[in-house]
Structures are given as C-alpha cells and as structure tokens.
Scaffold this motif. Structure first.
Motif, PDB file in Angstrom:
ATOM      1  N   ASP A 129     -28.549  40.373  -6.252  1.00 22.81           N
ATOM      2  CA  ASP A 129     -27.187  40.913  -6.388  1.00 22.81           C
ATOM      3  C   ASP A 129     -26.629  40.464  -7.746  1.00 22.81           C
ATOM      4  N   TYR A 178     -24.910  37.023  -7.854  1.00 23.51           N
ATOM      5  CA  TYR A 178     -24.128  36.636  -6.671  1.00 23.51           C
ATOM      6  C   TYR A 178     -25.059  36.190  -5.537  1.00 23.51           C
ATOM      7  N   HIS A 208     -22.456  32.497   0.627  1.00 24.30           N
ATOM      8  CA  HIS A 208     -23.894  32.680   0.853  1.00 24.30           C
ATOM      9  C   HIS A 208     -24.660  32.143  -0.340  1.00 24.30           C
ATOM     10  N   PHE A 228     -22.733  45.711   2.562  1.00 24.43           N
ATOM     11  CA  PHE A 228     -23.551  46.643   1.790  1.00 24.43           C
ATOM     12  C   PHE A 228     -24.200  47.712   2.676  1.00 24.43           C
ATOM     13  N   PHE A 259     -23.828  40.225   3.258  1.00 24.53           N
ATOM     14  CA  PHE A 259     -24.155  41.126   2.145  1.00 24.53           C
ATOM     15  C   PHE A 259     -25.630  41.504   2.271  1.00 24.53           C
ATOM     16  N   ARG A 292     -13.325  31.291  -9.923  1.00 21.95           N
ATOM     17  CA  ARG A 292     -13.014  32.503  -9.165  1.00 21.95           C
ATOM     18  C   ARG A 292     -13.875  32.359  -7.912  1.00 21.95           C
ATOM     19  N   ASP A 329     -15.698  33.534  -4.932  1.00 25.75           N
ATOM     20  CA  ASP A 329     -16.264  34.772  -4.397  1.00 25.75           C
ATOM     21  C   ASP A 329     -16.139  34.785  -2.877  1.00 25.75           C
ATOM     22  N   VAL A 330     -15.714  35.920  -2.341  1.00 23.87           N
ATOM     23  CA  VAL A 330     -15.590  36.086  -0.893  1.00 23.87           C
ATOM     24  C   VAL A 330     -14.852  34.880  -0.275  1.00 23.87           C
ATOM     25  N   GLU A 389     -10.984  35.642  -4.464  1.00 25.32           N
ATOM     26  CA  GLU A 389     -11.345  37.035  -4.228  1.00 25.32           C
ATOM     27  C   GLU A 389     -11.293  37.183  -2.717  1.00 25.32           C
ATOM     28  N   HIS A 439     -16.099  44.526 -11.800  1.00 18.60           N
ATOM     29  CA  HIS A 439     -17.507  44.916 -11.753  1.00 18.60           C
ATOM     30  C   HIS A 439     -17.914  45.512 -10.407  1.00 18.60           C
ATOM     31  N   ASP A 440     -16.989  45.633  -9.486  1.00 22.71           N
ATOM     32  CA  ASP A 440     -17.313  46.160  -8.154  1.00 22.71           C
ATOM     33  C   ASP A 440     -16.707  47.536  -7.887  1.00 22.71           C
ATOM     34  N   ARG A 491     -22.397  50.490  -7.816  1.00 22.17           N
ATOM     35  CA  ARG A 491     -21.584  49.788  -8.804  1.00 22.17           C
ATOM     36  C   ARG A 491     -22.247  49.706 -10.171  1.00 22.17           C
TER      37      ARG A 491
HETATM   38  C1  BGC Z   1     -18.659  40.178  -5.807  1.00 18.73           C
HETATM   39  C2  BGC Z   1     -19.715  41.214  -5.710  1.00 18.73           C
HETATM   40  C3  BGC Z   1     -20.833  40.664  -4.853  1.00 18.73           C
HETATM   41  C4  BGC Z   1     -20.311  40.138  -3.506  1.00 18.73           C
HETATM   42  C5  BGC Z   1     -21.299  39.293  -2.807  1.00 18.73           C
HETATM   43  C6  BGC Z   1     -18.240  40.114  -4.374  1.00 18.73           C
HETATM   44  O1  BGC Z   1     -17.088  40.156  -3.966  1.00 18.73           O
HETATM   45  O2  BGC Z   1     -17.601  40.518  -6.651  1.00 18.73           O
HETATM   46  O3  BGC Z   1     -20.180  41.638  -6.955  1.00 18.73           O
HETATM   47  O4  BGC Z   1     -21.758  41.679  -4.605  1.00 18.73           O
HETATM   48  O5  BGC Z   1     -19.175  39.368  -3.678  1.00 18.73           O
HETATM   49  O6  BGC Z   1     -21.397  38.047  -3.421  1.00 18.73           O
END
Ligand code: BGC
Length: 538
Positions: free
Chosen positions: A72, A75, A115, A160, A178, A212, A214-215, A273, A334-335, A401
């Motif tokens: 990913d 990520y 993850h 996904f 994911f 930042r 993530d998730v 996020e 980027h998403d 994406r």
């Molecule tokens: C990131 C994605 C990523 C996902 C899983 C997200 O929110 O911005 O690009 O695929 O988290 O880590």
C-alpha cells in the motif's frame, strides 16, 4: 449588509504555530526523484525544500517512507524505525528534517498504528508461532465460523473491498481492515502500546515536529467483534459508528500520545486522519488533551455549491470551537480525486480550484495543500490498467487512487518533466504529455499561473494579521456567492455560480483568482472566482 459572526471561535493565538499553519503534503513517492529510479525519495524531496519555502508553506507532511514491501505504498510498514531503500536512508531523513528546519519549516511524518505490513517481524513471528501462541496476541487472530472454521469470524469488510479476514494455512483467520498484507494490530495488547510509544520517541528525538496519525479512528475494535449485519460497509464509512471505527477506546490512546508530545519542547503535534460519522464526533479527536488537529473531510467532500459550502464551513467551525481546536481545511490528498477534476475538470475545474484555494486560505484555522494542487494539476483519468498499482483499485475495481499520485512535473517540455536527474526516462506512473504547460518552470514566471496565485496568497496570508487563526463573519450576498470578513479589514468574496455577479465594492483588491471588473462603487466577480479585499477602503 447583514453579518453573522462566529462568536465562539478562539481568538488568534500567535505562538501556537499549528493553529494556522499551512501544511504541504509531500507524497514522497511522487514528489521528486533524487537517484533516478523513477520513484520519488527523500534526497529528491530535500532538494526541493527551497521550492516549498519559496511557495510560503509553514510545514511539510511527509507520507510514510519507512521500510515497506509497498503493498500500500508505505502504509504497510515493516520497520517503523528505518527508511525503505527506495526512499533513502535514515541519514537522508535526518538531513531532510534539519534542512527543513533551517528553512524555517516544520516537518510532520505519518505514523501508521492501526496495522503493520505482513512482512513486519511481529507478523512473521505470529504466523510462525501458530494458534494460541503469545506472538498472535499482538494482532487480531480468531478461529473461523462454520463446521470446519471455513467462514470468516465475522461479517466485517475491508475498506479496500472484500472480507476483512484472511485465513492462514493453520486454519486461523487474521483481521485486516485494509489489504490482506496489512494485518490489524491488537491495541488491547500492552506490548503494542509500548512499541508505539518507543516509535514516536524515536522520531521525536530525531527532530520531527509531529505526526499525522493514519486511521486514528481505527485502532480499537468493539469487544467481541460483533457482526454488522449488512454488506456494502464501504458505503457506511464515515457516516455510521462501526464496531471497528470511532470506538471510545481510541481516545485513551490519543490522550497518552498527547502527553508524550507535550513532554517534548517545541509544540510537537498530532493530526488525526479520522473518518468520523459526524462533525461532533470528529471534534472529540481534538479535545484539549487529545490530538491538535483532525482533517476536515466534510470540507473536502463538499460540492461546488455556495449554500452547501457555507453550511459545511459553519458546521466545521462550530463543532471544533467548543473544544478550542482550530478548524482545518483540505481540498485534496493522495487518497481522493484531485479537486480540479472533482469540481468538473477542464477550464471550469481549474477556475473553481483556483477560487477554492483563495476560499480555503482565507478561512480561520490551518490549511493543507496537496503537492501539485498549487500547479492546478487535474486527476489523471486515463492511466492504462497495466500501470495502475493501487491496492484499493486492485481489490475493488474502480477509479482507484493512482490518478492523484502521478509524479509532479517540475520542468522541460516532455515527460518526465525534470522529476528526476537528467537522462532518466520512466517514472513509476507515467506523466501525461499535456502537463507541459503545468510544470513549475512553466508557471514560475507567469503572474497569471496557479503557482503564482498560491505564492501570492500564501505571502499575503502570512503577512496579514486578520488571516490564519481567529474569527470570521458572513456578509449578506447574492445566491451562489459567499462573502465573509476576517478582522477589521479583510473580506473574501467567492462567486460559485457560472455567471458574473455584481456586488458593492468591498474595498481595495488584494488578490483575485480571475480578473475582477470594477464599476464605480460596484465590482463584477467573474464566474467561478474568488477575491481578497482590503476592506473599509472602498
Ligand atoms: C491512508 C491511505 C492508506 C490507508 C491504510 C489511509 O487513510 O491515507 O493511503 O491506504 O490509510 O493505511
């Protein structure tokens, strides 16, 4: 003119940099290539810091550059304390952070705590150790349902697409919200907490100014992992509380991280996020003892419609004000599909995107700029199937994406547009030939370019006491337009209609996304345009 004032918003707090910072997102893989392999890297990004300083941003957010098999694109982290060879070395990361600081810019990096990669040493050990072993306790392993455990443990679906569970040959299933190569960590395990505290410390000690996250809404799952009872869960993301998202327990993790951030000098920050079902629930991530900011995806998702946009802006400000947090504003990342294209594409899309930039940068709070939006780049919609690499697209065919991740065009008339050192032919995703007029080189000297508009807006924003953090008040204006004031002497006008609109002249023109005709005491705003005014001097 009638005025509606947001009384509740916090007053300007000059020393708290993050309350009104403009933060530029560098998707490292696609920003600039230092070693000529067609993939962006830290050396490349470091070489372009001068461009970012000149653009006028306050901070840079770097997407993951950790060791990763790139299922990913980073990520999926295999080692949180090292840099993937495709992106460089730890020394390159340190040099980039130091150089950014020398330019007066702060550096935020991504941390991915929901993850790991399936190639992380912990997951490899868990697979090897077998059912019931303590190594499995760091992830979410379960027996299956059905007579011989052949069915997944519950009905959760991956973001996904497809089931959120994968079965190992030994019969146990593991959870992955994911891709199957991104197993979810078990945040009930104290070891996981300790490990992430150590990882954050590692990077804070190296000098980063924040993370930042993530998730940030995903780490804690509802006890018992209950079924949801419905398929098509991807439609529910960000609209409903799900047993795997926005659970109460995540807030305790963020509180712990805030204490850690606060124990370092220099106002290090955490940015969530978090896809929360409502603005109110999003505000919970930025309570005074939690993270500093959360991305405002409600703004990003709003259509080009003044009435809707006004409601979203009001709600955004009203919901974070009670907890004292600044609003954030973001148009692309980027998403998601780039906003030039979301707003209709073509000339209209560019006109609207330019106007949206002036709207966003005039709103109270902090703003995020995704690399390439300052060039007015559109989404690349016609990438051939064989070059598309996004795991989301591969699991659930659709747009994917890849189109917002095409490398940045820096110079010259032909791809790869100076993305890497001279003589390098291919970039990891192909760049459209039609981008020749959009390169940094082509736009830099053109006062009418989108790059020049961003530079001028960022310069004005930095120097104007009324912009950034603070209050705003709506002025009455014709349907399809937004007019608001900041401080005593600043007004922003936005015409979101496809027709010119006449307004009383708000003051002296500071900056406009399209030519403004002035007629005595009136002005005519072009279709899909925005302007900044020094008020009170009409
Ligand atoms: C990131 C994605 C990523 C996902 C899983 C997200 O929110 O911005 O690009 O695929 O988290 O880590």
């Amino acid at each position: 003119m009638t005025e509606v004032v947001h009384e509740a918003h916090q007053p300007k707090a000059a020393t708290r940099w993050w309350r009104d910072a403009v933060i530029y997102q560098v998707y490292v893989r696609s920003f600039a290539d230092g070693d000529g392999d067609g993939v962006g890297d830290l050396v490349g990004a470091r070489g372009r810091l001068g461009y970012l300083a000149d653009l006028g941003v306050d901070a840079v957010w770097l997407t993951p550059f950790y060791t990763s098999p790139m299922a990913d694109f980073g990520y999926d982290v295999a080692d949180y304390r090292d840099v993937d060879p495709v992106f460089g070395t730890l020394a390159d990361a340190r040099a980039l952070i130091d150089d950014a600081h020398a330019y007066g810019m702060r550096v935020i990096i991504d941390v991915v705590p929901n993850h790991t990669s399936d190639r992380h040493a912990w997951f490899a050990a868990a697979v090897q150790a077998g059912p019931g072993a303590p190594e499995r306790g760091r992830y979410i392993f379960r027996p299956g349902r059905g007579a011989s455990g052949e069915l997944p443990p519950n009905d959760w679906e991956s973001v996904f697409g497809g089931p959120a569970w994968t079965r190992l040959p030994d019969g146990e299933w593991y959870l992955h919200l994911f891709d199957h190569r991104q197993p979810d960590l078990n945040w009930d395990s104290p070891e996981v907490h300790e490990e992430f505290t150590a990882i954050l410390r590692f990077w804070l000690d190296l000098g980063v100014d924040g993370f930042r996250v993530d998730v940030a809404h995903g780490m804690v799952k509802a006890p018992g992992l209950p079924d949801i009872g419905t398929a098509g869960q991807v439609e529910l993301l960000g609209t409903a509380v799900l047993p795997y998202f926005d659970q109460e327990g995540v807030h305790e993790i963020h509180r712990g991280w805030r204490r850690l951030l606060d124990s370092y000098e220099g106002e290090r920050i955490g940015v969530a996020e978090a896809w929360a079902p409502t603005q109110e629930r999003l505000a919970r991530y930025v309570r005074p003892d939690e993270l500093h900011q959360a991305f405002n995806f409600h703004f990003l998702k709003a259509p080009w419609d003044a009435a809707v946009m006004r409601v979203v802006i009001d709600e955004s400000i009203a919901t974070v004000s009670p907890v004292g947090a600044p609003s954030t504003w973001v148009l692309s990342n980027h998403d998601v599909k780039r906003h030039v294209t979301r707003y209709g594409g073509g000339e209209a899309g560019v006109r609207r995107a330019r106007a949206a930039a002036l709207l966003m940068l005039a709103l109270p709070g902090s703003a995020y700029v995704y690399q390439g939006e300052e060039l007015g780049l559109p989404e690349v919609l016609d990438l051939p199937d064989e070059v598309c690499r996004d795991p989301q697209r591969l699991r659930a065919p659709g747009d994917g994406r890849d189109g917002c991740r095409v490398p940045i065009p820096w110079a010259h008339a032909e791809p790869p547009f100076g993305f890497g050192p001279p003589g390098v032919a291919d970039t990891w995703l192909p760049m459209p030939r039609s981008w020749a007029p959009l390169t940094v080189e082509a736009q830099a000297g053109d006062p009418g370019s989108t790059l020049s508009l961003y530079r001028a807006a960022l310069r004005l924003r930095r120097g104007h006491a009324a912009l950034g953090d603070g209050t705003m008040r709506w002025h009455g204006s014709p349907p399809g337009t937004l007019v608001f004031g900041r401080g005593e002497d600043f007004v922003c006008t936005v015409n979101m209609t496809g027709e010119p609109v006449e307004l009383p002249r708000p003051g002296d023109l500071l900056l406009a996304s399209a030519p403004v005709a002035q007629r005595g005491r009136s002005v005519v705003l072009a279709a899909d345009s925005a302007a900044w005014w020094a008020a009170g001097r009409a």
